[in-house]
Design a protein around this motif. Structure first.
Motif, PDB file in Angstrom:
ATOM      1  N   THR A   1      -0.203   5.676   4.305  1.00 32.07           N
ATOM      2  CA  THR A   1      -1.100   4.599   4.231  1.00 32.07           C
ATOM      3  C   THR A   1      -0.539   3.386   4.902  1.00 32.07           C
ATOM      4  OG1 THR A   1      -1.599   5.597   2.107  1.00 32.07           O
ATOM      5  CG2 THR A   1      -2.393   3.475   2.371  1.00 32.07           C
ATOM      6  N   PHE A   2       0.698   2.805   4.445  1.00 29.04           N
ATOM      7  CA  PHE A   2       1.031   1.599   5.236  1.00 29.04           C
ATOM      8  C   PHE A   2       0.917   1.563   6.550  1.00 29.04           C
ATOM      9  CE2 PHE A   2       4.558  -1.402   6.541  1.00 29.04           C
ATOM     10  CZ  PHE A   2       4.015  -2.582   5.885  1.00 29.04           C
ATOM     11  N   SER A   3       1.162   2.455   7.233  1.00 29.52           N
ATOM     12  CA  SER A   3       1.249   2.707   8.838  1.00 29.52           C
ATOM     13  C   SER A   3      -0.256   2.277   9.335  1.00 29.52           C
ATOM     14  CB  SER A   3       1.815   4.075   9.464  1.00 29.52           C
ATOM     15  OG  SER A   3       0.669   4.869   8.983  1.00 29.52           O
ATOM     16  N   LYS A   4      -1.141   2.620   8.575  1.00 32.50           N
ATOM     17  CA  LYS A   4      -2.605   2.390   9.011  1.00 32.50           C
ATOM     18  C   LYS A   4      -2.797   0.929   8.640  1.00 32.50           C
ATOM     19  CE  LYS A   4      -4.396   7.006   8.142  1.00 32.50           C
ATOM     20  NZ  LYS A   4      -5.410   7.821   7.193  1.00 32.50           N
ATOM     21  N   TYR A   5      -2.190   0.546   7.453  1.00 33.36           N
ATOM     22  CA  TYR A   5      -2.636  -0.848   6.984  1.00 33.36           C
ATOM     23  C   TYR A   5      -1.836  -1.832   7.947  1.00 33.36           C
ATOM     24  CZ  TYR A   5      -3.033  -5.251   4.442  1.00 33.36           C
ATOM     25  OH  TYR A   5      -3.433  -6.310   4.242  1.00 33.36           O
ATOM     26  N   ARG A   6      -0.919  -1.560   8.470  1.00 29.85           N
ATOM     27  CA  ARG A   6      -0.007  -2.461   9.288  1.00 29.85           C
ATOM     28  C   ARG A   6      -1.079  -2.783  10.672  1.00 29.85           C
ATOM     29  NH1 ARG A   6       5.272  -3.764   9.799  1.00 29.85           N
ATOM     30  NH2 ARG A   6       6.021  -2.212   8.525  1.00 29.85           N
ATOM     31  N   VAL A   7      -1.576  -1.819  11.120  1.00 30.81           N
ATOM     32  CA  VAL A   7      -2.451  -2.142  12.296  1.00 30.81           C
ATOM     33  C   VAL A   7      -3.398  -3.026  11.885  1.00 30.81           C
ATOM     34  CG1 VAL A   7      -4.109  -1.070  13.869  1.00 30.81           C
ATOM     35  CG2 VAL A   7      -1.789   0.078  13.192  1.00 30.81           C
ATOM     36  N   GLU A   8      -4.069  -2.897  10.877  1.00 32.88           N
ATOM     37  CA  GLU A   8      -5.140  -3.673  10.378  1.00 32.88           C
ATOM     38  C   GLU A   8      -4.824  -5.104   9.828  1.00 32.88           C
ATOM     39  OE1 GLU A   8      -7.686  -2.972   6.424  1.00 32.88           O
ATOM     40  OE2 GLU A   8      -8.488  -1.596   7.993  1.00 32.88           O
ATOM     41  N   PHE A   9      -3.345  -5.083   9.328  1.00 36.27           N
ATOM     42  CA  PHE A   9      -3.139  -6.457   9.050  1.00 36.27           C
ATOM     43  C   PHE A   9      -2.936  -7.429  10.125  1.00 36.27           C
ATOM     44  CE2 PHE A   9       0.675  -9.728   8.475  1.00 36.27           C
ATOM     45  CZ  PHE A   9       0.092 -10.067   7.446  1.00 36.27           C
TER      46      PHE A   9
ATOM     47  N   GLY B   1       5.383  -3.763   1.875  1.00 37.70           N
ATOM     48  CA  GLY B   1       4.071  -4.376   1.450  1.00 37.70           C
ATOM     49  C   GLY B   1       4.236  -5.881   1.195  1.00 37.70           C
ATOM     50  N   ALA B   2       5.149  -6.527   1.139  1.00 38.03           N
ATOM     51  CA  ALA B   2       5.322  -7.738   0.465  1.00 38.03           C
ATOM     52  C   ALA B   2       4.877  -8.621   1.967  1.00 38.03           C
ATOM     53  CB  ALA B   2       6.832  -8.192   0.166  1.00 38.03           C
TER      54      ALA B   2
ATOM     55  N   LEU C   1      -7.752   9.730  -4.305  1.00 35.00           N
ATOM     56  CA  LEU C   1      -6.614   9.214  -5.068  1.00 35.00           C
ATOM     57  C   LEU C   1      -6.037  10.437  -5.505  1.00 35.00           C
ATOM     58  CD1 LEU C   1      -5.118   6.980  -6.348  1.00 35.00           C
ATOM     59  CD2 LEU C   1      -6.740   7.362  -8.272  1.00 35.00           C
ATOM     60  N   LYS C   2      -6.519  11.360  -6.088  1.00 35.19           N
ATOM     61  CA  LYS C   2      -6.048  12.746  -6.256  1.00 35.19           C
ATOM     62  C   LYS C   2      -5.242  13.320  -5.028  1.00 35.19           C
ATOM     63  CE  LYS C   2      -7.315  17.262  -8.525  1.00 35.19           C
ATOM     64  NZ  LYS C   2      -8.350  18.111  -8.837  1.00 35.19           N
ATOM     65  N   ASN C   3      -5.600  13.333  -4.010  1.00 36.60           N
ATOM     66  CA  ASN C   3      -4.985  13.857  -2.953  1.00 36.60           C
ATOM     67  C   ASN C   3      -4.416  12.715  -1.971  1.00 36.60           C
ATOM     68  OD1 ASN C   3      -5.858  16.912  -3.330  1.00 36.60           O
ATOM     69  ND2 ASN C   3      -7.679  15.830  -3.349  1.00 36.60           N
ATOM     70  N   ALA C   4      -3.841  11.628  -2.538  1.00 32.37           N
ATOM     71  CA  ALA C   4      -3.407  10.508  -1.873  1.00 32.37           C
ATOM     72  C   ALA C   4      -2.342  10.823  -0.851  1.00 32.37           C
ATOM     73  CB  ALA C   4      -3.157   9.536  -2.695  1.00 32.37           C
ATOM     74  N   PRO C   5      -2.433  10.258   0.318  1.00 36.95           N
ATOM     75  CA  PRO C   5      -1.458  10.285   1.389  1.00 36.95           C
ATOM     76  C   PRO C   5      -0.182   9.528   0.703  1.00 36.95           C
ATOM     77  CG  PRO C   5      -3.033   8.547   1.890  1.00 36.95           C
ATOM     78  CD  PRO C   5      -3.696   9.394   0.762  1.00 36.95           C
ATOM     79  N   ASN C   6       0.959   9.778   1.122  1.00 39.10           N
ATOM     80  CA  ASN C   6       2.089   9.167   0.708  1.00 39.10           C
ATOM     81  C   ASN C   6       1.880   7.471   1.148  1.00 39.10           C
ATOM     82  OD1 ASN C   6       3.315   8.999   3.330  1.00 39.10           O
ATOM     83  ND2 ASN C   6       4.208  10.734   3.046  1.00 39.10           N
TER      84      ASN C   6
ATOM     85  N   ILE D   1      -2.174  -2.978  -2.706  1.00 39.82           N
ATOM     86  CA  ILE D   1      -2.534  -2.683  -1.309  1.00 39.82           C
ATOM     87  C   ILE D   1      -2.788  -1.199  -1.337  1.00 39.82           C
ATOM     88  CG2 ILE D   1      -1.629  -2.360   0.842  1.00 39.82           C
ATOM     89  CD1 ILE D   1       0.238  -4.933   0.395  1.00 39.82           C
ATOM     90  N   PHE D   2      -2.049  -0.286  -1.871  1.00 35.21           N
ATOM     91  CA  PHE D   2      -2.388   1.029  -1.989  1.00 35.21           C
ATOM     92  C   PHE D   2      -3.770   1.402  -2.403  1.00 35.21           C
ATOM     93  CE2 PHE D   2      -1.817   5.402  -3.917  1.00 35.21           C
ATOM     94  CZ  PHE D   2      -1.651   6.116  -2.705  1.00 35.21           C
ATOM     95  N   PHE D   3      -3.851   0.941  -3.687  1.00 32.11           N
ATOM     96  CA  PHE D   3      -5.206   1.211  -4.146  1.00 32.11           C
ATOM     97  C   PHE D   3      -6.689   0.640  -3.394  1.00 32.11           C
ATOM     98  CE2 PHE D   3      -2.580   1.749  -8.202  1.00 32.11           C
ATOM     99  CZ  PHE D   3      -2.678   3.036  -8.146  1.00 32.11           C
ATOM    100  N   ALA D   4      -6.160  -0.635  -2.900  1.00 31.68           N
ATOM    101  CA  ALA D   4      -7.390  -1.265  -2.288  1.00 31.68           C
ATOM    102  C   ALA D   4      -7.614  -0.737  -0.988  1.00 31.68           C
ATOM    103  CB  ALA D   4      -6.861  -2.588  -2.359  1.00 31.68           C
ATOM    104  N   PHE D   5      -6.462  -0.025  -0.447  1.00 31.18           N
ATOM    105  CA  PHE D   5      -6.781   0.472   0.747  1.00 31.18           C
ATOM    106  C   PHE D   5      -7.358   1.803   0.822  1.00 31.18           C
ATOM    107  CE2 PHE D   5      -5.476   2.900   4.977  1.00 31.18           C
ATOM    108  CZ  PHE D   5      -5.861   1.781   5.938  1.00 31.18           C
ATOM    109  N   LEU D   6      -7.260   2.552   0.041  1.00 32.01           N
ATOM    110  CA  LEU D   6      -8.045   3.673  -0.328  1.00 32.01           C
ATOM    111  C   LEU D   6      -9.464   3.606  -0.494  1.00 32.01           C
ATOM    112  CD1 LEU D   6      -5.421   5.961  -2.490  1.00 32.01           C
ATOM    113  CD2 LEU D   6      -5.685   5.850  -0.093  1.00 32.01           C
TER     114      LEU D   6
END
Length: 214
Positions: free
Chosen positions: A164-172, A198-199, A155-160, A76-81
């Motif tokens: 990331t998850f807080s943004k993805y939760r809205v999208e989900f 993320g499960a 990815l080098k300056n990736a957010p925690n 999820i992390f890599f895909a969302f980036l």
């Protein structure tokens, strides 16, 4: 991140898996193929690419990832980036749990993450070339190296993970009309719940997506 380019490979993912197994990887590295004829997709399905598509894989060490990232939800992390980078080229793209990149209601890319030894091996495919099948494509991408550089810089300056998850939760919440395959069975997301790690919680069972290899 060192980036190595090939004109043709069976699979960038398989190439890096073999290097890691043979003990030939001691740093982070990415492999890009102009043509890939035996790519690895979700559930070990073949990922068919056309000439001009973006297909690459990379290796990162587990200890280089954000400290709060649940390793089981690395896909999820890599895909969302990747989705964040692609949003520049199509505002209608979004990430379907856990690793499919969509444009509106059609798949346009995907991410596969495997863990081997102390490494994560991440494979990404993005449709760019015009297609006549059921898939979508990012037709505005003209320079794949720019996309790659943008992704690896992010990815080098990736957010925690929490950011990331807080943004993805809205999208989900937009995915309730879609389905995913769980244990070989097509399962609707209508009543699924997204857990903090993320499960996916379906019928009181937690579902994860990371592949562990030996």
């Amino acid at each position: 991140m060192e980036i190595v380019y090939f004109d043709r490979l069976d699979s960038t993912q398989k190439y890096l898996v073999n290097l890691v197994r043979e003990g030939k990887v001691d740093k982070e590295i990415a492999v890009v193929a102009k043509e890939q004829y035996s790519g690895v997709g979700s559930r070990n399905n073949a990922w068919i690419t056309n000439s001009g598509d973006l297909t690459f894989s990379f290796v990162v060490k587990r200890d280089s990832l954000p400290k709060d990232l649940p390793i089981s939800s690395a896909s999820i992390f890599f895909a969302f980036l990747m989705k964040e980078v692609l949003h520049e080229y199509d505002k209608n793209c979004w990430l379907k749990w856990p690793n499919d990149i969509y444009i509106k209601n059609k798949k346009a890319g995907g991410v596969v993450t495997q863990i081997l030894k102390q490494f994560l091996i991440v494979g990404i495919g993005v449709n760019i070339a015009q297609r006549d099948d059921k898939f979508a494509n990012f037709k505005k991408i003209k320079n794949v190296k720019k996309v790659l550089n943008s992704y690896f810089m992010l990815l080098k300056n990736a957010p925690n993970w929490q950011e990331t998850f807080s943004k993805y939760r809205v999208e989900f919440e937009k995915q309730k009309s879609f389905s995913v395959h769980i244990k070989g069975k097509k399962t609707t997301l209508e009543n699924a719940k997204l857990c903090d790690d993320g499960a996916l919680l379906v019928e009181n069972e937690r579902i994860y997506s990371l592949r562990w290899m030996k």
